[in-house]
Design a protein around this motif. Sequence first.
Motif, PDB file in Angstrom:
ATOM      1  N   LEU A 183      -5.768  22.594  -2.929  1.00  0.00           N
ATOM      2  CA  LEU A 183      -5.502  21.515  -3.875  1.00  0.00           C
ATOM      3  C   LEU A 183      -4.133  21.678  -4.535  1.00  0.00           C
ATOM      4  N   LYS A 184      -3.755  22.917  -4.799  1.00  0.00           N
ATOM      5  CA  LYS A 184      -2.440  23.170  -5.394  1.00  0.00           C
ATOM      6  C   LYS A 184      -1.334  22.784  -4.429  1.00  0.00           C
ATOM      7  N   ARG A 185      -1.506  23.132  -3.156  1.00  0.00           N
ATOM      8  CA  ARG A 185      -0.489  22.771  -2.160  1.00  0.00           C
ATOM      9  C   ARG A 185      -0.447  21.268  -1.930  1.00  0.00           C
ATOM     10  N   MET A 186      -1.566  20.620  -2.136  1.00  0.00           N
ATOM     11  CA  MET A 186      -1.620  19.165  -2.011  1.00  0.00           C
ATOM     12  C   MET A 186      -1.049  18.454  -3.240  1.00  0.00           C
ATOM     13  N   ARG A 187      -0.761  19.215  -4.292  1.00  0.00           N
ATOM     14  CA  ARG A 187      -0.247  18.663  -5.555  1.00  0.00           C
ATOM     15  C   ARG A 187      -1.241  17.660  -6.156  1.00  0.00           C
ATOM     16  N   ARG A 188      -2.518  18.030  -6.125  1.00  0.00           N
ATOM     17  CA  ARG A 188      -3.527  17.136  -6.663  1.00  0.00           C
ATOM     18  C   ARG A 188      -3.654  17.235  -8.190  1.00  0.00           C
ATOM     19  N   GLY A 189      -3.181  18.322  -8.765  1.00  0.00           N
ATOM     20  CA  GLY A 189      -3.198  18.424 -10.218  1.00  0.00           C
ATOM     21  C   GLY A 189      -4.505  18.901 -10.821  1.00  0.00           C
ATOM     22  N   TYR A 190      -5.368  19.519  -9.990  1.00  0.00           N
ATOM     23  CA  TYR A 190      -6.608  20.067 -10.529  1.00  0.00           C
ATOM     24  C   TYR A 190      -7.120  21.163  -9.607  1.00  0.00           C
ATOM     25  N   SER A 191      -8.036  21.964 -10.121  1.00  0.00           N
ATOM     26  CA  SER A 191      -8.647  23.043  -9.364  1.00  0.00           C
ATOM     27  C   SER A 191     -10.078  22.669  -8.998  1.00  0.00           C
ATOM     28  N   ARG A 192     -10.680  23.477  -8.164  1.00  0.00           N
ATOM     29  CA  ARG A 192     -12.096  23.301  -7.829  1.00  0.00           C
ATOM     30  C   ARG A 192     -12.949  23.326  -9.092  1.00  0.00           C
ATOM     31  N   GLU A 193     -12.649  24.266  -9.978  1.00  0.00           N
ATOM     32  CA  GLU A 193     -13.429  24.430 -11.199  1.00  0.00           C
ATOM     33  C   GLU A 193     -13.318  23.198 -12.100  1.00  0.00           C
ATOM     34  N   ALA A 194     -12.122  22.641 -12.234  1.00  0.00           N
ATOM     35  CA  ALA A 194     -11.938  21.454 -13.072  1.00  0.00           C
ATOM     36  C   ALA A 194     -12.712  20.268 -12.503  1.00  0.00           C
ATOM     37  N   TYR A 195     -12.689  20.141 -11.185  1.00  0.00           N
ATOM     38  CA  TYR A 195     -13.420  19.047 -10.537  1.00  0.00           C
ATOM     39  C   TYR A 195     -14.920  19.177 -10.785  1.00  0.00           C
ATOM     40  N   LEU A 196     -15.463  20.383 -10.606  1.00  0.00           N
ATOM     41  CA  LEU A 196     -16.898  20.592 -10.812  1.00  0.00           C
ATOM     42  C   LEU A 196     -17.288  20.389 -12.272  1.00  0.00           C
ATOM     43  N   GLN A 197     -16.405  20.760 -13.200  1.00  0.00           N
ATOM     44  CA  GLN A 197     -16.666  20.510 -14.614  1.00  0.00           C
ATOM     45  C   GLN A 197     -16.739  19.004 -14.876  1.00  0.00           C
ATOM     46  N   LEU A 198     -15.849  18.247 -14.237  1.00  0.00           N
ATOM     47  CA  LEU A 198     -15.886  16.792 -14.390  1.00  0.00           C
ATOM     48  C   LEU A 198     -17.209  16.227 -13.878  1.00  0.00           C
ATOM     49  N   ILE A 199     -17.674  16.706 -12.736  1.00  0.00           N
ATOM     50  CA  ILE A 199     -18.955  16.243 -12.201  1.00  0.00           C
ATOM     51  C   ILE A 199     -20.088  16.536 -13.186  1.00  0.00           C
ATOM     52  N   ASP A 200     -20.067  17.718 -13.785  1.00  0.00           N
ATOM     53  CA  ASP A 200     -21.079  18.061 -14.790  1.00  0.00           C
ATOM     54  C   ASP A 200     -21.006  17.118 -15.991  1.00  0.00           C
ATOM     55  N   ASP A 201     -19.783  16.820 -16.430  1.00  0.00           N
ATOM     56  CA  ASP A 201     -19.600  15.919 -17.571  1.00  0.00           C
ATOM     57  C   ASP A 201     -20.103  14.514 -17.241  1.00  0.00           C
ATOM     58  N   VAL A 202     -19.809  14.063 -16.032  1.00  0.00           N
ATOM     59  CA  VAL A 202     -20.247  12.728 -15.603  1.00  0.00           C
ATOM     60  C   VAL A 202     -21.771  12.650 -15.609  1.00  0.00           C
ATOM     61  N   ARG A 203     -22.415  13.641 -15.022  1.00  0.00           N
ATOM     62  CA  ARG A 203     -23.880  13.624 -14.928  1.00  0.00           C
ATOM     63  C   ARG A 203     -24.545  13.782 -16.292  1.00  0.00           C
ATOM     64  N   ALA A 204     -23.910  14.514 -17.186  1.00  0.00           N
ATOM     65  CA  ALA A 204     -24.462  14.667 -18.530  1.00  0.00           C
ATOM     66  C   ALA A 204     -24.348  13.367 -19.330  1.00  0.00           C
ATOM     67  N   THR A 205     -23.273  12.619 -19.104  1.00  0.00           N
ATOM     68  CA  THR A 205     -23.032  11.389 -19.838  1.00  0.00           C
ATOM     69  C   THR A 205     -23.778  10.209 -19.230  1.00  0.00           C
ATOM     70  N   ILE A 206     -23.816  10.164 -17.877  1.00  0.00           N
ATOM     71  CA  ILE A 206     -24.465   9.056 -17.161  1.00  0.00           C
ATOM     72  C   ILE A 206     -25.530   9.676 -16.253  1.00  0.00           C
ATOM     73  N   PRO A 207     -26.714   9.951 -16.761  1.00  0.00           N
ATOM     74  CA  PRO A 207     -27.724  10.709 -16.003  1.00  0.00           C
ATOM     75  C   PRO A 207     -28.111  10.108 -14.665  1.00  0.00           C
ATOM     76  N   ASP A 208     -28.102   8.779 -14.550  1.00  0.00           N
ATOM     77  CA  ASP A 208     -28.520   8.138 -13.305  1.00  0.00           C
ATOM     78  C   ASP A 208     -27.332   7.710 -12.440  1.00  0.00           C
ATOM     79  N   VAL A 209     -26.193   8.353 -12.615  1.00  0.00           N
ATOM     80  CA  VAL A 209     -24.989   7.982 -11.882  1.00  0.00           C
ATOM     81  C   VAL A 209     -25.129   8.242 -10.381  1.00  0.00           C
ATOM     82  N   ALA A 210     -24.498   7.382  -9.595  1.00  0.00           N
ATOM     83  CA  ALA A 210     -24.398   7.587  -8.149  1.00  0.00           C
ATOM     84  C   ALA A 210     -22.966   7.982  -7.841  1.00  0.00           C
TER      85      ALA A 210
END
Length: 212
Positions: A183-210
């Motif tokens: 991801l760093k070489r792709m210049r995506r601006g985030y790490s695996r950990e940041a992405y997974l934290q976002l997924i956790d935040d999404v599911r906590a905020t919107i429990p029935d999210v797809a």
Amino acid sequence: TYADITPVRKDPNEVSAFVSVMRGCNNMCSYCVVPFTRGRERSRELDTIVQESQQLFETEGVKEIVLLGQNVNSYHDKKSSRSQESSSSSIIMPVSSSLSSSSLEYKTSNPGFTNMFKLRGGSGYYFADLVEAVANISPELRVRFTSPHPKDYPPELLHLMAERNNVCNQLHMPAQSGSSSVLKRMRRGYSREAYLQLIDDVRATIPDVALS
């Protein structure tokens, strides 16, 4: 941004319609040609998007609006002022107290995301404001959006999706890679950990999210 061009829709019976809200991309991922072919991000003025969406709903029978952009959730209408009235009295501008104060500045999804383009922020309307304004047209109008970037899911947007029944609880969440070094070489601006934290935040905020 082609804001003054109304698309010709091939199927008048189609219940879903794409509405372009921006052009270009500022992310400069190392593998992507889009910023060089489509240019920098340019966002349409919010009221023109609401007017187009309102017309689709009221006169063309459209039941679902899909807000469309290369990096749709980095939308930022810098030309419009929050203090100014809409040019049309029928346009329902954002009024949510949770958004009017908290979305005045640019925010990434969480501290693990960085913004590759430094000239973000400032006054105007952001993506949560746009989603709210389109959702305000009618509770019977469904609202979706594509294609987003994971860095641009601030809490205000997630809470809006959780609160509004007509904003679909479905998110496209491009991962690109599960490796932080890639991801760093792709210049995506985030790490695996940041992405997974976002997924956790999404599911906590919107429990029935797809998620896709």
